[in-house]
Design a protein around this motif. Structure first.
Motif, PDB file in Angstrom:
ATOM      1  N   HIS A  36       5.290  50.125  59.244  1.00  0.00           N
ATOM      2  CA  HIS A  36       6.062  50.249  60.582  1.00  0.00           C
ATOM      3  C   HIS A  36       6.259  51.635  60.751  1.00  0.00           C
ATOM      4  CE1 HIS A  36       8.593  49.745  64.093  1.00  0.00           C
ATOM      5  NE2 HIS A  36       9.406  50.797  63.683  1.00  0.00           N
ATOM      6  N   GLY A  40       4.318  52.009  63.507  1.00  0.00           N
ATOM      7  CA  GLY A  40       4.845  51.035  64.525  1.00  0.00           C
ATOM      8  C   GLY A  40       4.501  49.657  64.785  1.00  0.00           C
ATOM      9  N   SER A  90      10.238  44.924  64.332  1.00  0.00           N
ATOM     10  CA  SER A  90       9.369  45.994  64.497  1.00  0.00           C
ATOM     11  C   SER A  90       9.087  46.485  66.149  1.00  0.00           C
ATOM     12  CB  SER A  90       7.870  45.870  63.908  1.00  0.00           C
ATOM     13  OG  SER A  90       7.114  46.746  64.285  1.00  0.00           O
ATOM     14  N   SER A  93      12.070  48.117  67.725  1.00  0.00           N
ATOM     15  CA  SER A  93      12.203  49.429  67.257  1.00  0.00           C
ATOM     16  C   SER A  93      11.263  50.267  67.830  1.00  0.00           C
ATOM     17  CB  SER A  93      12.057  49.387  65.726  1.00  0.00           C
ATOM     18  OG  SER A  93      12.107  50.791  65.234  1.00  0.00           O
ATOM     19  N   TRP A  94      10.003  49.988  67.823  1.00  0.00           N
ATOM     20  CA  TRP A  94       8.814  50.870  68.496  1.00  0.00           C
ATOM     21  C   TRP A  94       9.009  50.777  69.980  1.00  0.00           C
ATOM     22  CZ3 TRP A  94       4.466  48.734  71.408  1.00  0.00           C
ATOM     23  CH2 TRP A  94       3.436  49.717  71.570  1.00  0.00           C
ATOM     24  N   ARG A  95       9.466  49.859  70.700  1.00  0.00           N
ATOM     25  CA  ARG A  95       9.639  49.868  72.273  1.00  0.00           C
ATOM     26  C   ARG A  95      10.839  50.769  72.518  1.00  0.00           C
ATOM     27  NH1 ARG A  95       9.303  44.925  75.465  1.00  0.00           N
ATOM     28  NH2 ARG A  95       9.162  46.228  77.065  1.00  0.00           N
TER      29      ARG A  95
END
Length: 162
Positions: A36, A40, A90, A93-95
């Motif tokens: 991640h 990501g 994930s 967190s990424w968005r």
């Protein structure tokens, strides 16, 4: 150690006793974090798909000609299922640009829910496990991971709705 055995046992983690499946799921956590952090959510998805197909191949190689279709030392399926259980974290967190480590309660929930569904084997999880082949070994953990991911989403919704 052959390549198939290295993949299937997660570099030997499947030989840790007791509860090799739990150890395999624990090993999957820092690897998921690393994947991640590097790329990501998209990389976690790609890595999960790659691990699934490599795991299917390795499991088929190790169980070829054996009566035991799911030896306890094969834990690559746990890695795949655990990574699926972590995907909602994930993605969020990424968005949203959130440090994934602040979502530590979600990591615990993903781990516990995945282990619950993997051990209990309700409904589709048990059906996949009863296939008795390498694909079934992988699919029961995929489905357990999906169930756990849904559980993570439900728990996050309940927590954040307060």
């Amino acid at each position: 150690m052959t390549l198939a055995r290295m993949i299937a046992t997660l570099l030997g983690a499947g030989y840790i006793r007791p509860a090799p499946g739990t150890w395999g799921s624990l090993v999957a956590l820092p690897w998921a974090w690393l994947v991640h952090v590097i790329g990501g959510f998209p990389l976690l998805v790609l890595a999960t798909v790659a691990a699934f197909f490599k795991g299917w191949w390795a499991t088929a190689k190790l169980t070829e000609g054996s009566d035991d279709h799911d030896p306890s030392e094969i834990v690559v399926d746990e890695l795949v299922g655990q990574w699926i259980a972590l995907m909602p974290l994930s993605l969020a967190s990424w968005r949203m640009g959130i440090d994934i480590t602040v979502m530590w309660p979600g990591w615990i929930a993903a781990f516990l829910l995945f282990r619950l569904f993997d051990i209990w084997k309700p409904w589709l999880v048990g059906r996949a496990d009863r296939r008795g082949d390498a694909l079934g070994v992988m699919l029961d953990d995929v489905i357990a991971g999906v169930f756990a991911a849904i559980g993570v989403l439900v728990l996050a919704g309940l927590y954040h709705a307060r």
